[in-house]
Design a protein around this motif. Sequence first.
Motif, PDB file in Angstrom:
ATOM      1  N   TYR A  19       2.586   0.182   0.326  1.00  0.00           N
ATOM      2  CA  TYR A  19       1.700   1.694   0.428  1.00  0.00           C
ATOM      3  C   TYR A  19       1.625   2.504  -0.479  1.00  0.00           C
ATOM      4  O   TYR A  19       0.643   2.827  -1.223  1.00  0.00           O
ATOM      5  CB  TYR A  19       2.588   2.953   0.980  1.00  0.00           C
ATOM      6  N   VAL A  20       2.610   2.273  -1.960  1.00  0.00           N
ATOM      7  CA  VAL A  20       2.719   2.589  -3.122  1.00  0.00           C
ATOM      8  C   VAL A  20       2.619   2.450  -4.187  1.00  0.00           C
ATOM      9  O   VAL A  20       1.588   2.176  -5.441  1.00  0.00           O
ATOM     10  CB  VAL A  20       4.236   3.055  -3.600  1.00  0.00           C
ATOM     11  N   GLY A  21       1.953   0.479  -4.334  1.00  0.00           N
ATOM     12  CA  GLY A  21       2.573  -0.633  -5.033  1.00  0.00           C
ATOM     13  C   GLY A  21       0.767  -1.565  -4.717  1.00  0.00           C
ATOM     14  O   GLY A  21       0.144  -1.996  -5.343  1.00  0.00           O
ATOM     15  N   TYR A  22      -0.024  -1.231  -3.617  1.00  0.00           N
ATOM     16  CA  TYR A  22      -0.311  -2.254  -2.693  1.00  0.00           C
ATOM     17  C   TYR A  22      -1.548  -1.202  -2.012  1.00  0.00           C
ATOM     18  O   TYR A  22      -2.889  -1.991  -1.769  1.00  0.00           O
ATOM     19  CB  TYR A  22       0.572  -3.454  -2.115  1.00  0.00           C
ATOM     20  N   GLY A  23      -1.498  -0.295  -1.545  1.00  0.00           N
ATOM     21  CA  GLY A  23      -2.400   0.778  -1.420  1.00  0.00           C
ATOM     22  C   GLY A  23      -2.756  -0.397   0.545  1.00  0.00           C
ATOM     23  O   GLY A  23      -3.829   0.371   1.324  1.00  0.00           O
ATOM     24  N   GLY A  24      -2.044  -0.066   0.587  1.00  0.00           N
ATOM     25  CA  GLY A  24      -1.647  -0.578   1.956  1.00  0.00           C
ATOM     26  C   GLY A  24      -2.298  -2.280   2.130  1.00  0.00           C
ATOM     27  O   GLY A  24      -2.313  -2.464   3.627  1.00  0.00           O
ATOM     28  N   LYS A  25      -2.387  -2.775   1.297  1.00  0.00           N
ATOM     29  CA  LYS A  25      -2.521  -3.720   1.427  1.00  0.00           C
ATOM     30  C   LYS A  25      -1.726  -4.537   1.872  1.00  0.00           C
ATOM     31  O   LYS A  25      -1.006  -5.237   1.173  1.00  0.00           O
ATOM     32  CB  LYS A  25      -3.983  -4.987   0.171  1.00  0.00           C
ATOM     33  N   PRO A  26      -1.477  -6.627   2.264  1.00  0.00           N
ATOM     34  CA  PRO A  26      -0.247  -6.882   2.315  1.00  0.00           C
ATOM     35  C   PRO A  26      -0.070  -7.239   0.774  1.00  0.00           C
ATOM     36  O   PRO A  26      -0.665  -8.130  -0.034  1.00  0.00           O
ATOM     37  CB  PRO A  26      -1.064  -8.329   3.394  1.00  0.00           C
ATOM     38  N   LYS A  27       0.932  -8.355   1.085  1.00  0.00           N
ATOM     39  CA  LYS A  27       2.003  -8.852  -0.397  1.00  0.00           C
ATOM     40  C   LYS A  27       1.763 -10.131   0.005  1.00  0.00           C
ATOM     41  O   LYS A  27       1.478 -10.576   0.687  1.00  0.00           O
ATOM     42  CB  LYS A  27       3.327  -8.400  -0.925  1.00  0.00           C
ATOM     43  N   SER A  28       2.021 -10.720  -0.856  1.00  0.00           N
ATOM     44  CA  SER A  28       1.729 -12.314  -1.186  1.00  0.00           C
ATOM     45  C   SER A  28       3.644 -13.244  -0.978  1.00  0.00           C
ATOM     46  O   SER A  28       4.665 -12.266  -1.021  1.00  0.00           O
ATOM     47  CB  SER A  28       1.738 -12.563  -3.141  1.00  0.00           C
ATOM     48  N   GLU A  29       3.413 -13.681  -0.112  1.00  0.00           N
ATOM     49  CA  GLU A  29       4.340 -14.161   0.327  1.00  0.00           C
ATOM     50  C   GLU A  29       5.241 -15.332  -1.115  1.00  0.00           C
ATOM     51  O   GLU A  29       6.192 -16.217  -1.179  1.00  0.00           O
ATOM     52  CB  GLU A  29       5.019 -15.500   1.304  1.00  0.00           C
ATOM     53  N   GLN A  30       4.314 -15.452  -2.052  1.00  0.00           N
ATOM     54  CA  GLN A  30       4.431 -16.868  -3.135  1.00  0.00           C
ATOM     55  C   GLN A  30       5.998 -16.371  -4.287  1.00  0.00           C
ATOM     56  O   GLN A  30       6.310 -15.214  -4.554  1.00  0.00           O
ATOM     57  CB  GLN A  30       3.363 -17.199  -3.898  1.00  0.00           C
ATOM     58  N   PHE A  31       7.086 -17.174  -4.608  1.00  0.00           N
ATOM     59  CA  PHE A  31       7.952 -16.754  -5.437  1.00  0.00           C
ATOM     60  C   PHE A  31       7.151 -16.214  -6.287  1.00  0.00           C
ATOM     61  O   PHE A  31       6.824 -16.900  -7.427  1.00  0.00           O
ATOM     62  CB  PHE A  31       8.455 -18.254  -5.218  1.00  0.00           C
ATOM     63  N   GLY A  32       7.893 -14.837  -7.255  1.00  0.00           N
ATOM     64  CA  GLY A  32       7.447 -14.658  -8.092  1.00  0.00           C
ATOM     65  C   GLY A  32       6.442 -13.266  -7.859  1.00  0.00           C
ATOM     66  O   GLY A  32       6.938 -12.294  -8.029  1.00  0.00           O
ATOM     67  N   ARG A  33       5.574 -14.107  -7.346  1.00  0.00           N
ATOM     68  CA  ARG A  33       4.035 -12.959  -7.174  1.00  0.00           C
ATOM     69  C   ARG A  33       4.787 -12.406  -6.247  1.00  0.00           C
ATOM     70  O   ARG A  33       3.960 -10.880  -6.173  1.00  0.00           O
ATOM     71  CB  ARG A  33       2.887 -13.766  -6.934  1.00  0.00           C
ATOM     72  N   ARG A  34       5.716 -12.973  -5.333  1.00  0.00           N
ATOM     73  CA  ARG A  34       5.816 -12.213  -3.687  1.00  0.00           C
ATOM     74  C   ARG A  34       6.900 -10.506  -4.736  1.00  0.00           C
ATOM     75  O   ARG A  34       7.422  -9.654  -4.274  1.00  0.00           O
ATOM     76  CB  ARG A  34       6.397 -11.875  -2.732  1.00  0.00           C
ATOM     77  N   SER A  35       7.124 -10.807  -5.602  1.00  0.00           N
ATOM     78  CA  SER A  35       7.626 -10.135  -6.537  1.00  0.00           C
ATOM     79  C   SER A  35       7.667  -9.020  -7.374  1.00  0.00           C
ATOM     80  O   SER A  35       7.757  -7.379  -8.148  1.00  0.00           O
ATOM     81  CB  SER A  35       9.095 -10.311  -7.852  1.00  0.00           C
ATOM     82  N   LEU A  36       6.405  -8.706  -6.854  1.00  0.00           N
ATOM     83  CA  LEU A  36       5.126  -8.073  -7.337  1.00  0.00           C
ATOM     84  C   LEU A  36       5.482  -6.423  -7.048  1.00  0.00           C
ATOM     85  O   LEU A  36       4.845  -6.360  -5.281  1.00  0.00           O
ATOM     86  CB  LEU A  36       3.741  -8.025  -7.855  1.00  0.00           C
ATOM     87  N   ARG A  37       6.042  -4.837  -7.534  1.00  0.00           N
ATOM     88  CA  ARG A  37       6.059  -4.255  -6.866  1.00  0.00           C
ATOM     89  C   ARG A  37       5.326  -3.348  -7.311  1.00  0.00           C
ATOM     90  O   ARG A  37       4.781  -2.207  -6.629  1.00  0.00           O
ATOM     91  CB  ARG A  37       7.049  -3.080  -7.829  1.00  0.00           C
ATOM     92  N   LEU A  38       4.090  -3.631  -7.928  1.00  0.00           N
ATOM     93  CA  LEU A  38       3.024  -3.034  -7.939  1.00  0.00           C
ATOM     94  C   LEU A  38       1.621  -4.421  -8.452  1.00  0.00           C
ATOM     95  O   LEU A  38       1.364  -4.697  -9.199  1.00  0.00           O
ATOM     96  CB  LEU A  38       2.509  -2.041  -9.840  1.00  0.00           C
ATOM     97  N   ALA A  39       0.479  -3.876  -7.400  1.00  0.00           N
ATOM     98  CA  ALA A  39      -0.490  -4.391  -7.702  1.00  0.00           C
ATOM     99  C   ALA A  39      -2.215  -4.409  -7.688  1.00  0.00           C
ATOM    100  O   ALA A  39      -3.210  -4.493  -7.429  1.00  0.00           O
ATOM    101  CB  ALA A  39      -0.643  -5.750  -6.248  1.00  0.00           C
ATOM    102  N   ARG A  40      -2.121  -3.263  -6.755  1.00  0.00           N
ATOM    103  CA  ARG A  40      -3.720  -2.472  -6.572  1.00  0.00           C
ATOM    104  C   ARG A  40      -4.155  -1.964  -7.604  1.00  0.00           C
ATOM    105  O   ARG A  40      -3.873  -1.883  -9.138  1.00  0.00           O
ATOM    106  CB  ARG A  40      -2.555  -1.256  -5.775  1.00  0.00           C
ATOM    107  N   ASP A  41      -5.703  -1.276  -7.588  1.00  0.00           N
ATOM    108  CA  ASP A  41      -6.264  -0.932  -8.557  1.00  0.00           C
ATOM    109  C   ASP A  41      -5.785   0.268  -9.312  1.00  0.00           C
ATOM    110  O   ASP A  41      -5.271   1.128  -8.540  1.00  0.00           O
ATOM    111  CB  ASP A  41      -7.867  -0.467  -7.974  1.00  0.00           C
ATOM    112  N   LEU A  42      -5.874   0.317 -10.594  1.00  0.00           N
ATOM    113  CA  LEU A  42      -5.458   1.529 -11.261  1.00  0.00           C
ATOM    114  C   LEU A  42      -5.993   2.352 -11.325  1.00  0.00           C
ATOM    115  O   LEU A  42      -7.502   2.306 -11.003  1.00  0.00           O
ATOM    116  CB  LEU A  42      -4.625   1.098 -12.766  1.00  0.00           C
ATOM    117  N   GLU A  43      -5.118   4.616 -11.121  1.00  0.00           N
ATOM    118  CA  GLU A  43      -5.998   5.252 -11.593  1.00  0.00           C
ATOM    119  C   GLU A  43      -5.926   6.130 -11.932  1.00  0.00           C
ATOM    120  O   GLU A  43      -4.491   5.487 -13.201  1.00  0.00           O
ATOM    121  CB  GLU A  43      -6.021   5.589  -9.892  1.00  0.00           C
ATOM    122  N   VAL A  44      -6.466   7.212 -12.454  1.00  0.00           N
ATOM    123  CA  VAL A  44      -5.823   7.652 -13.525  1.00  0.00           C
ATOM    124  C   VAL A  44      -4.634   8.852 -13.405  1.00  0.00           C
ATOM    125  O   VAL A  44      -4.728   9.045 -11.674  1.00  0.00           O
ATOM    126  CB  VAL A  44      -7.468   9.281 -14.173  1.00  0.00           C
TER     127      VAL A  44
END
Length: 455
Positions: free
Chosen positions: A357-382
Motif C-alpha cells: 500500500y505505502v510504497g507500491y500503491g497496491g501493485k504486487p512486489k517483484s520476487e527477484q532477489f534484491g528487487r524484492r527488497s524495494l520498499r518504494l517503487a510507485r510513481d513519485l508525487e508532490v
Amino acid sequence: MFSQETYIGRRETLKKHVGSGILLFFGNDEASCNYENNTYPYRQDSTFLYYFGLNYAGLTAVIDIDDDREIIFGDDLTVDDIVWTGVQPTLYEKCSAAGIGDLMAAVALGDYLKKAEQKGQKVHYLPSYRPEHKIKLWNFLDVRPGNEKPSEDFVKTVVDMRNYKTAEEILEIEKACIVSADMHLAAMKAIRPDVYEYEVVAAIQEVAQRNNCALSFPIIASKNGQTLHNHYHGYQVKEGDLFLVDAGAETEMGYAGDLSSTTPVSGKFTERQREIYKIQSAMHDASVAALKPGFAFEEVYNISARVMVDGLKQIGLMKGDTFEAVQEGAHALFYPHGLGHMMGLDVHDMENLGEVYVGYGGKPKSEQFGRRSLRLARDLEVGFVHTIEPGVYFIPELIDQWKAENKLSQFINYEMVETYKGFGGIRNEEDYLITENGSRLLGKRIPRTVEEIEG
C-alpha cells in the motif's frame, strides 16, 4: 503537537473517506524490558499520533462515524501515580489540545465495542504489530492472534493521507534531518584508528540527546558495512577500514530523519576504496537527478543499478550487457537492497500498514532477489518524503553461494570478485522531498564526495 485544527481536520478527512462504522485506534502501552517496572523508552503509535497527537501511554481512541462521536478511552493519574511521575495535565486537558472532549474510562471500551457490533456497526482496525494490540483485539472483538482482518478501506485511507506531507510536517522532518546531519558530522570527527565502534556510537547519540531528540532507529555504526543492519558495536577499527554509519534523529513530535555515511578510518581512501566509493557516489547523483513527480521510483532504482554495473564493468568485476544484467538481477550480488523508503512519523513510514500500500500503491512486489527488497517503487508525487540510499557491498557468504551456483556468470567475473571479499560495504543516504519541479534535499548536506570526506 500541531494545532488543534490540524488534528480535527485530519479526522474529518478520514471519516469522509471511510464513510461508516467505527474506527479503532490502539495507542501503545508501556513495554517492559527485563521486569515489569523497567520499561523501554516510550513511543506512541504513529497513526495514533497522526490523528490525535497524544503522546501518552494507556489510551485508545474510537471514531464512531455513524454516531458522529470521537472518544478517548483512558484514565487520569491517581495520587499513587503522581508520587512517581509528578503532576501532569488532566486527561481532559490533554485531549482538549487535540480537539476532543468526549472521554470514557479505559474499562468502558469493551462494552462500547460490543454494543456497536450488536447494532450492526463494522469495527475497522489497522494491522497490529504490538502484542498488547493483539491481546486487546482478542479481548474486545474476539479476534484471535493470527486471524486479524484489518480493514482495507481504513488502511488505504490512512496511507493516502500520511504519504503526502504537509508544510508543517516538512518543517518537523527537516528539524530531524538537521540533527541527523550533525550526528553524522560528530561520527566523522570521532572515527580514527584504534577507537572502538561504541565510542563513535556514543558521539552520535550525544548529539541526538543534546538536541532533545530520540533515535529514529537503533544506530548502525560498523567497520563491517557489508552487513546491512549491523547493530554490533564492539570492534576496534584499524587503518585501512571503512566505517559505515546509518543513524537518524526523531523529534519530540515523532518525525524522523535518516542518513548514512561511509568514512575511511585513516582519513584517506585506498585506491580500491576510492574506485568503489566513486561508483556509489555516481549511483547517488544519478538517482537524485532523476527525482520528479510522475516518474516511477523503481525506474530510479534501475538507473542507479545500471550506473553501478557500468562502473563495476570498468574495473573488471562485471561484464556483458548492462541493461540485461540489471533485468536479470545480476547487480543484486553487490546491491541487494532497495534504493529508498518513505519517511515521516516512522523512519520506514507506515511499514506496519504494508509496503504494497505505502510504497507500491497496491501493485504486487517483484520476487527477484534484491528487487524484492524495494520498499518504494510507485510513481513519485508532490509531497512524498523518502530516502535515497544506493549501496555497493561485498558480502562473502553471498559471493560464495552465487559462485558455487555459477549464478549469472555471464555478467559476473567471480575470480576478480573473490579478491574483494574483505572489502566491506559503502552506503550514503540523504532525505528528499518531491516538489512540483523535481526534488529538494531536506536538512543540510553532509560531506559525501571523496574530496569532501578526505578534506
